[in-house]
Write an enzyme that holds these catalytic residues in place. Structure first.
Site, short mmCIF file in Angstrom:
data_model
loop_
_atom_site.label_atom_id
_atom_site.label_comp_id
_atom_site.label_asym_id
_atom_site.label_seq_id
_atom_site.Cartn_x
_atom_site.Cartn_y
_atom_site.Cartn_z
N GLN A 313 77.74 59.95 46.97
CA GLN A 313 78.29 59.01 47.72
C GLN A 313 78.02 57.67 46.94
O GLN A 313 79.01 56.92 47.26
CB GLN A 313 77.97 59.05 49.45
CG GLN A 313 78.78 58.08 50.32
CD GLN A 313 80.40 58.91 50.50
OE1 GLN A 313 80.51 60.06 50.40
NE2 GLN A 313 81.18 57.96 50.62
N VAL A 334 85.96 53.69 51.08
CA VAL A 334 84.83 54.68 50.99
C VAL A 334 83.65 54.12 51.67
O VAL A 334 83.21 53.08 51.61
CB VAL A 334 84.57 54.86 49.53
CG1 VAL A 334 83.36 55.62 49.16
CG2 VAL A 334 85.94 55.33 48.54
N SER A 340 78.08 57.77 55.32
CA SER A 340 79.32 58.88 55.17
C SER A 340 78.93 60.31 56.04
O SER A 340 77.90 60.73 55.84
CB SER A 340 79.56 59.25 53.78
OG SER A 340 80.42 60.38 53.48
N HIS A 342 80.11 62.81 55.53
CA HIS A 342 80.29 63.87 54.54
C HIS A 342 78.80 64.46 54.20
O HIS A 342 78.73 65.41 53.72
CB HIS A 342 81.04 63.79 53.16
CG HIS A 342 82.47 63.91 53.40
ND1 HIS A 342 83.24 64.86 53.44
CD2 HIS A 342 83.26 63.09 53.93
CE1 HIS A 342 84.66 64.86 53.89
NE2 HIS A 342 84.63 63.60 53.89
N ASP A 349 87.43 67.69 54.30
CA ASP A 349 88.62 67.16 54.19
C ASP A 349 89.40 68.22 53.75
O ASP A 349 89.10 68.95 52.95
CB ASP A 349 88.79 65.98 53.02
CG ASP A 349 87.85 64.94 53.28
OD1 ASP A 349 87.69 64.53 54.49
OD2 ASP A 349 87.53 63.97 52.19
N GLU A 395 92.67 59.28 59.19
CA GLU A 395 92.39 60.37 58.21
C GLU A 395 92.85 61.67 58.61
O GLU A 395 92.05 62.40 59.45
CB GLU A 395 91.09 60.29 57.74
CG GLU A 395 90.59 59.13 57.19
CD GLU A 395 89.31 59.17 56.35
OE1 GLU A 395 88.48 60.33 56.57
OE2 GLU A 395 88.67 58.20 55.53
N HIS A 398 90.35 64.84 57.78
CA HIS A 398 89.09 64.69 58.01
C HIS A 398 88.80 65.45 59.18
O HIS A 398 88.92 64.70 60.38
CB HIS A 398 88.52 63.31 57.66
CG HIS A 398 87.10 63.15 58.00
ND1 HIS A 398 86.34 62.91 56.56
CD2 HIS A 398 86.16 63.50 58.84
CE1 HIS A 398 84.94 62.77 57.28
NE2 HIS A 398 84.92 63.30 58.56
ZN LIG Z 1 86.32 63.06 54.79
#
Ligand SMILES: [Zn+2]
Length: 426
Positions: A313, A334, A340, A342, A349, A395, A398
Site C-alpha cells: 500500500q 489511494v 487501507s 485492503h 475489488d 466505489e 469494493h
Molecule cells: Zn478496494
C-alpha cells in the site's frame, strides 16, 4: 361254420381294425395339433415377456454402455512440472451410469488417512481433523457426525474408496470439477492453496430455526439457486461480531498487522496477476457469493485486488504522489498505508470491466452484487450516497466482509459501516 361265413367274419374284423387304426390316427393328429398349439402359445408368451422386460430395462435401468464416459484428470499444483497429471479413465469411474471419483484423487491435493472398520470406510483429514464415514455399497454416510445420504452407493474396490461426484461438490469446500465436453473429461482441482476441509451439513430445519433465533439472522428469506449449505458457516459466522470493525483514517491498522488465515481466491482475475488472498471466512463466503452470482446469470465478475500488505500500500501511495504531486491529492484516490481496508484481508475489488470504474454501478452485474451482497456476509463499503461519511469516493467494485448478521442489518437500515458502528455503540 362254412367257408363263406368265415370269409365274411374275417372281412368284418379287418374293417373293424381299419376303422380302429383310422380312429387312432385321428386322435394322434388331434394330439399333435394340441401339442403344437401349446408349444406355440408358450413360445409366444415367452417372446412377449422378453420384449416387455427389454422395454422395461431400456426405460428404467440405465445401461453403462449408453453413457458417455468422461475421464477424470487431477490438476495437482504441487507436482513437478515435468510430471503428468494423474488421469482416471472413464471406463474405471462409472458405476450405474454415474460418475464417481476415487478419493485417492483428493489425496494428491490434501493429506488424509483412510480407515476401515468392517463395512465402514472412513477418511480423516490430517490437518483439520474433519472426517467422513461411508457404509460401503449403501447411501449411508456421515460427515463430521452428521448423517447424510449419498446420491449413489459408495464403493470400495481394490482398496480404493469411490464416491459419486455429487458428494465432493456438496461437502468438500474448495473442490472444483471443471467439465470439458470437447476432451470428454473432468478436471478436478483445488480452489484454494489450503488443504481441503469438510464442512458440516446444514442442520435440519428445526435446528436451523433455533440457531437463527440465537444468531438473530432471518435465513428464511434466503432462497439461493444453489445448495450453499456447505458455505453457511462462513457466510454467517458463529461469532457474529468478529469481523465488525472499522479500518479508516481514524482507525488505522498497525504497520505490522498481517492476517494469519489468508487464502488465495479462485476468483482472482486470470490475467497473470498474483492470486489474490483474503481471510478464510471472507474467502469462502466470496466463493458462495460468486458461485450464486454465476448461477443467476451474473457473468465475468472477477477479483482484481484483495489483501494488500502495508508495504504494498505504501508503494501504491508513493506512486500516486508522484502522479498527483502531493500527499493530499494522492489520498483522494489511494488510501495511505495503514488506513487501507485492503490490509485487513476482508475486502475485495471485483467487477467485469477492464479497469475499476464507477460505471460498474448501474450495470446489471454491479447492481446484482450490491443488492445481494448482504446474504453472503458482504457490504458495498463505499456507497454513492455516503461519500460525506466514509470520506471515500463511490466505489461500486469494493466489497467488505462483515458476516451476514451485520451485513443484513446494515442493508435493512441503509447504513454504511461508519454509521452502523456508531448506531450499535449508542
Ligand atoms: Zn478496494
Amino acid at each position: 361254420m362254412d367257408s363263406k361265413q368265415q370269409q365274411r367274419s374275417a372281412e368284418a374284423q379287418r374293417r373293424l381294425a381299419r376303422q380302429r387304426a383310422l380312429k387312432r390316427k385321428k386322435i394322434a393328429k388331434r394330439r399333435r395339433m394340441i401339442r403344437f398349439f401349446i408349444i406355440f402359445a408358450v413360445i409366444y408368451v415367452v417372446l412377449m415377456m422378453a420384449v416387455a422386460v427389454g422395454i422395461f430395462i431400456n426405460l428404467h435401468i440405465k445401461s453403462d454402455d449408453n453413457v458417455e464416459k468422461y475421464d477424470v484428470e487431477v490438476s495437482n499444483p504441487n507436482k513437478d512440472e515435468d510430471e503428468d497429471n494423474t488421469v482416471y479413465s472413464g471406463d474405471d469411474v462409472y458405476f450405474d451410469s454415474e460418475l464417481y471419483i476415487p478419493f485417492e484423487a483428493i489425496g494428491e491435493l490434501s493429506d488424509y488417512t483412510l480407515t476401515k472398520d468392517g463395512d465402514v470406510v472412513g477418511i480423516v483429514f490430517r490437518e483439520s481433523g474433519e472426517y467422513a464415514k461411508f457404509t460401503v455399497d449403501t447411501l449411508k454416510a456421515n460427515v463430521n457426525g452428521n448423517e447424510v445420504e449419498l446420491s449413489s452407493n459408495s464403493k470400495f474396490i481394490d482398496g480404493k474408496l469411490y464416491l459419486p461426484i455429487e458428494f465432493y461438490e456438496t461437502h468438500l469446500i474448495g473442490f472444483t470439477a471443471t467439465k470439458n465436453d470437447e476432451e470428454m473429461k473432468y478436471t478436478v482441482s483445488r480452489s484454494t492453496d489450503e488443504p481441503y476441509e469438510f464442512l458440516l451439513k446444514k442442520p435440519s430445519s428445526t435446528d436451523t430455526q433455533s440457531e437463527q433465533t440465537a444468531n438473530g439472522t432471518t435465513e428464511a428469506h434466503l432462497d439461493f439457486t444453489l445448495d450453499l449449505s456447505a458455505y453457511e458457516q462462513y457466510m454467517n459466522p458463529e461469532n457474529r461480531d468478529e469481523y465488525l470493525f472499522l479500518v479508516n483514517a481514524e482507525n488505522p491498522l498497525d504497520e505490522n498487522y498481517v492476517p494469519d488465515d489468508l487464502l488465495g481466491s479462485i476468483y482472482t482475475r486470470d490475467d497473470g496477476r498474483a492470486t489474490q488472498k483474503l481471510r478464510k471466512y471472507a474467502c469462502f463466503a466470496l466463493e458462495a457469493f460468486l458461485k450464486e452470482a454465476e448461477a443467476c446469470g451474473i457473468d465475468g465478475v472477477t477479483v482484481t485486488s484483495a489483501y494488500r500488505s502495508y508495504e504494498y500500500q505504501s508503494q501504491l501511495f508513493q506512486n500516486e504522489i508522484s502522479i498527483t504531486g502531493s500527499e493530499e491529492e494522492a489520498a483522494k484516490n489511494v488510501n495511505p498505508p495503514g488506513i487501507s481496508e485492503h490490509q485487513s484481508g476482508l475486502c475485495i475489488d471485483m467487477h467485469n470491466l477492464p479497469a475499476a470504474s464507477t460505471a460498474f454501478g448501474g450495470t446489471v452485474e454491479g447492481d446484482w452484487l450490491e443488492e445481494n451482497a448482504h446474504k453472503f456476509g458482504y457490504i458495498l463499503r463505499y456507497p454513492k450516497n455516503k461519500v460525506s461519511i466514509t470520506g471515500i469516493n463511490y466505489e461500486p467494485w469494493h466489497f467488505r466482509y462483515v458476516g451476514r448478521y451485520h451485513a443484513t442489518k446494515m442493508h435493512e437500515l441503509g447504513m454504511c459501516l461508519e454509521e452502523y458502528i456508531e448506531y450499535i455503540n449508542k
